[in-house]
Scaffold this motif. Structure first.
Motif, PDB file in Angstrom:
ATOM      1  N   LEU A  24      -3.694  -0.964   6.869  1.00  0.00           N
ATOM      2  CA  LEU A  24      -2.501  -0.299   7.391  1.00  0.00           C
ATOM      3  C   LEU A  24      -1.857   0.575   6.322  1.00  0.00           C
ATOM      4  O   LEU A  24      -1.364   1.668   6.614  1.00  0.00           O
ATOM      5  CB  LEU A  24      -1.509  -1.351   7.893  1.00  0.00           C
ATOM      6  N   THR A  25      -1.861   0.106   5.061  1.00  0.00           N
ATOM      7  CA  THR A  25      -1.308   0.915   3.967  1.00  0.00           C
ATOM      8  C   THR A  25      -2.065   2.224   3.829  1.00  0.00           C
ATOM      9  O   THR A  25      -1.465   3.298   3.696  1.00  0.00           O
ATOM     10  CB  THR A  25      -1.367   0.127   2.656  1.00  0.00           C
ATOM     11  N   LEU A 163       1.583   9.116  -3.788  1.00  0.00           N
ATOM     12  CA  LEU A 163       2.073   7.878  -4.417  1.00  0.00           C
ATOM     13  C   LEU A 163       3.228   7.286  -3.613  1.00  0.00           C
ATOM     14  O   LEU A 163       3.278   6.065  -3.381  1.00  0.00           O
ATOM     15  CB  LEU A 163       2.516   8.169  -5.856  1.00  0.00           C
ATOM     16  N   ALA A 164       4.165   8.158  -3.213  1.00  0.00           N
ATOM     17  CA  ALA A 164       5.274   7.657  -2.398  1.00  0.00           C
ATOM     18  C   ALA A 164       4.773   7.120  -1.062  1.00  0.00           C
ATOM     19  O   ALA A 164       5.270   6.107  -0.559  1.00  0.00           O
ATOM     20  CB  ALA A 164       6.297   8.777  -2.163  1.00  0.00           C
ATOM     21  N   ALA A 165       3.746   7.781  -0.506  1.00  0.00           N
ATOM     22  CA  ALA A 165       3.195   7.316   0.771  1.00  0.00           C
ATOM     23  C   ALA A 165       2.544   5.950   0.623  1.00  0.00           C
ATOM     24  O   ALA A 165       2.621   5.109   1.526  1.00  0.00           O
ATOM     25  CB  ALA A 165       2.181   8.335   1.296  1.00  0.00           C
ATOM     26  N   LEU A 166       1.890   5.721  -0.521  1.00  0.00           N
ATOM     27  CA  LEU A 166       1.294   4.402  -0.747  1.00  0.00           C
ATOM     28  C   LEU A 166       2.364   3.321  -0.812  1.00  0.00           C
ATOM     29  O   LEU A 166       2.195   2.231  -0.255  1.00  0.00           O
ATOM     30  CB  LEU A 166       0.471   4.414  -2.035  1.00  0.00           C
ATOM     31  N   LEU A 167       3.468   3.633  -1.501  1.00  0.00           N
ATOM     32  CA  LEU A 167       4.553   2.655  -1.582  1.00  0.00           C
ATOM     33  C   LEU A 167       5.173   2.419  -0.202  1.00  0.00           C
ATOM     34  O   LEU A 167       5.418   1.278   0.199  1.00  0.00           O
ATOM     35  CB  LEU A 167       5.620   3.139  -2.563  1.00  0.00           C
ATOM     36  N   VAL A 168       5.421   3.512   0.509  1.00  0.00           N
ATOM     37  CA  VAL A 168       5.987   3.374   1.854  1.00  0.00           C
ATOM     38  C   VAL A 168       5.027   2.619   2.756  1.00  0.00           C
ATOM     39  O   VAL A 168       5.420   1.743   3.539  1.00  0.00           O
ATOM     40  CB  VAL A 168       6.309   4.760   2.438  1.00  0.00           C
ATOM     41  N   ARG A 174       3.595  -4.532   5.040  1.00  0.00           N
ATOM     42  CA  ARG A 174       4.078  -5.904   4.852  1.00  0.00           C
ATOM     43  C   ARG A 174       5.020  -6.297   5.987  1.00  0.00           C
ATOM     44  O   ARG A 174       4.950  -7.422   6.495  1.00  0.00           O
ATOM     45  CB  ARG A 174       4.797  -6.032   3.507  1.00  0.00           C
ATOM     46  N   ARG A 175       5.905  -5.394   6.379  1.00  0.00           N
ATOM     47  CA  ARG A 175       6.819  -5.715   7.469  1.00  0.00           C
ATOM     48  C   ARG A 175       6.086  -5.832   8.796  1.00  0.00           C
ATOM     49  O   ARG A 175       6.439  -6.650   9.650  1.00  0.00           O
ATOM     50  CB  ARG A 175       7.901  -4.638   7.565  1.00  0.00           C
TER      51      ARG A 175
END
Length: 425
Positions: A24-25, A163-168, A174-175
């Motif tokens: 999903l990430t 990088l921001a997309a990976l964090l988001v 997770r949610r």
């Protein structure tokens, strides 16, 4: 004293959840990156279109109206009149493109071309103005430099966006996966609770049924076995209550049973008698004693509190050697009812007392006492454990006393009904 149980293998579930989170990430990060890339492409295309339109418009205006000696910035003009060519100050020496001047001079239509001259790229417009032929030239390297800067900026933004997309994506995954993981954990917890909670009542019923079968084969008068049959019926009913409570515990809290007055002394006597057959077979005696003034009544769910007392007795029986003793003591005052289950069995290390109430902590720690604590906590009470290795153990349950009075007492047995055997000890 340790209630032994085997921890279920959760490694496949962990791998499944981890794989789902990673997938999903990647999907979320990929989607965001594609959107950023499309935006970058649109910006670049818009810039190229605007540059081309603006350049052609400037060249057209310069070729039609501007004096050769005073061209606009980044534009050079060449004028051919009568075979002589006049150029703007600072114009490149490699220009003009003579072939285009000659073509238009012979009556050709105005035309815009792109030419590579002396290692530079130029956009050239050639047209007739009056009796002269004019050629407007613009060096395209400045526009190319602007596009290069834009491409670098877009590339840096794409990397930062990735990088921001990976964090988001990590946060979103997770949610999104959390309810799935919680559902698996609830399923695993429910299966463990069911297997443990049903073990003791099923063992008790099996032991009593086997004893009843032996007595019937031995020619015992059936009239004398009515009490044993009643115990089987009662045990079956209590087993049904356990199953119902387990099913309710898998649902929402508001669906659980309301609290009612429960006599802990009556529950302790009932369960001690229910365990009499099994205790007798193991050579262990159980004694129930009541101390203190008043009734030993608390508010709670009777079936749940029955499981608490049953689990503590089962735990004591499992760790008391033949010839040992188990004492169940009840004490009450105005605010608290205290239930103590003491034995002279294998005992426990005081340092491990708190671990006994934790689900599957370390090797050898089980589930039953953890469920006991959950029930006691749900009744706003406390439970503690103490003891010494080889010198027995003691479990103390403290529950708030009920101020509304004792529950209704059962109807007395009819005259002539068989008496139950007294408990040993």
């Amino acid at each position: 004293m340790i209630d032994v149980a085997c921890e279920q293998d959760t490694e496949p579930e962990r791998r499944l959840l981890t794989h789902a989170r990673r997938r999903l990430t990647v999907q979320v990060a990929g989607a965001i990156s594609v959107v950023l890339a499309l935006v970058g492409v649109l910006v670049l295309c818009f810039m190229v279109h605007e540059q081309s339109t603006s350049t052609r418009r400037e060249l057209s205006a310069a070729a039609q109206r501007t004096d050769v000696a005073q061209p606009p910035p980044c534009v050079w003009l060449y004028e051919q009149r009568g075979g002589a060519v006049r150029a703007s100050p600072g114009a490149p020496a490699a220009l003009p493109v003579q072939a285009e001047l000659d073509r238009v001079g012979r009556g050709g239509e105005p035309r815009v071309t792109q030419a590579e001259v002396a290692g530079h790229t130029y956009l050239i417009r050639t047209q007739r103005r009056g009796d002269a032929v004019v050629q407007a030239v613009m060096d395209l390297r400045y526009q190319a430099a602007e596009r290069t800067r834009l491409l670098r900026t877009l590339a840096a933004a794409e990397i930062a966006g990735l990088l921001a997309a990976l964090l988001v994506g990590q946060v979103i995954s997770r949610r999104a996966i959390a309810p799935f993981g919680e559902a698996l954990a609830r399923q695993r917890r429910f299966a463990a609770d069911v297997s443990h909670e049903l073990r003791t009542p099923l063992t008790r019923l099996s032991t009593r049924a086997q004893l009843l079968a032996r007595r019937m084969r031995g020619g015992t008068d059936p009239i004398l076995l009515i009490d044993e049959v009643d115990q089987l019926v009662t045990g079956s009913r209590q087993l049904g209550e356990v199953v119902e409570d387990l099913l309710r515990s898998a649902q929402y809290k508001q669906l659980r049973r309301p609290f009612v007055p429960v006599d802990l002394a009556a529950l302790a006597a009932e369960l001690a008698e229910a365990e009499h057959t099994r205790a007798q077979a193991r050579g262990v005696s159980i004694e129930v004693r009541c101390e203190g003034a008043g009734d030993h009544v608390v508010r709670g769910v009777e079936s749940a509190l029955r499981r608490v007392v049953s689990a503590l007795l089962d735990n004591a029986l499992g760790h008391t050697s033949p010839g040992g003793h188990i004492w169940v003591t009840l004490f009450s005052d105005a605010d608290v009812v205290q239930l103590t289950v003491r034995d002279d069995g294998a005992g426990l290390d005081p340092a491990d007392a708190e671990k006994l109430f934790t689900r599957f902590v370390g090797r050898g720690y089980g589930l039953g006492l953890a469920l006991v604590r959950e029930v006691v906590d749900g009744h706003h009470g406390t439970i503690t454990a103490d003891g010494r290795p080889g010198a027995g153990a003691v479990f103390v349950v403290r529950l708030p006393a009920d101020a509304t009075g004792p529950p209704p007492r059962p109807e007395p047995e009819p005259a002539g009904s068989p008496r139950r055997d007294p408990l040993p000890g």
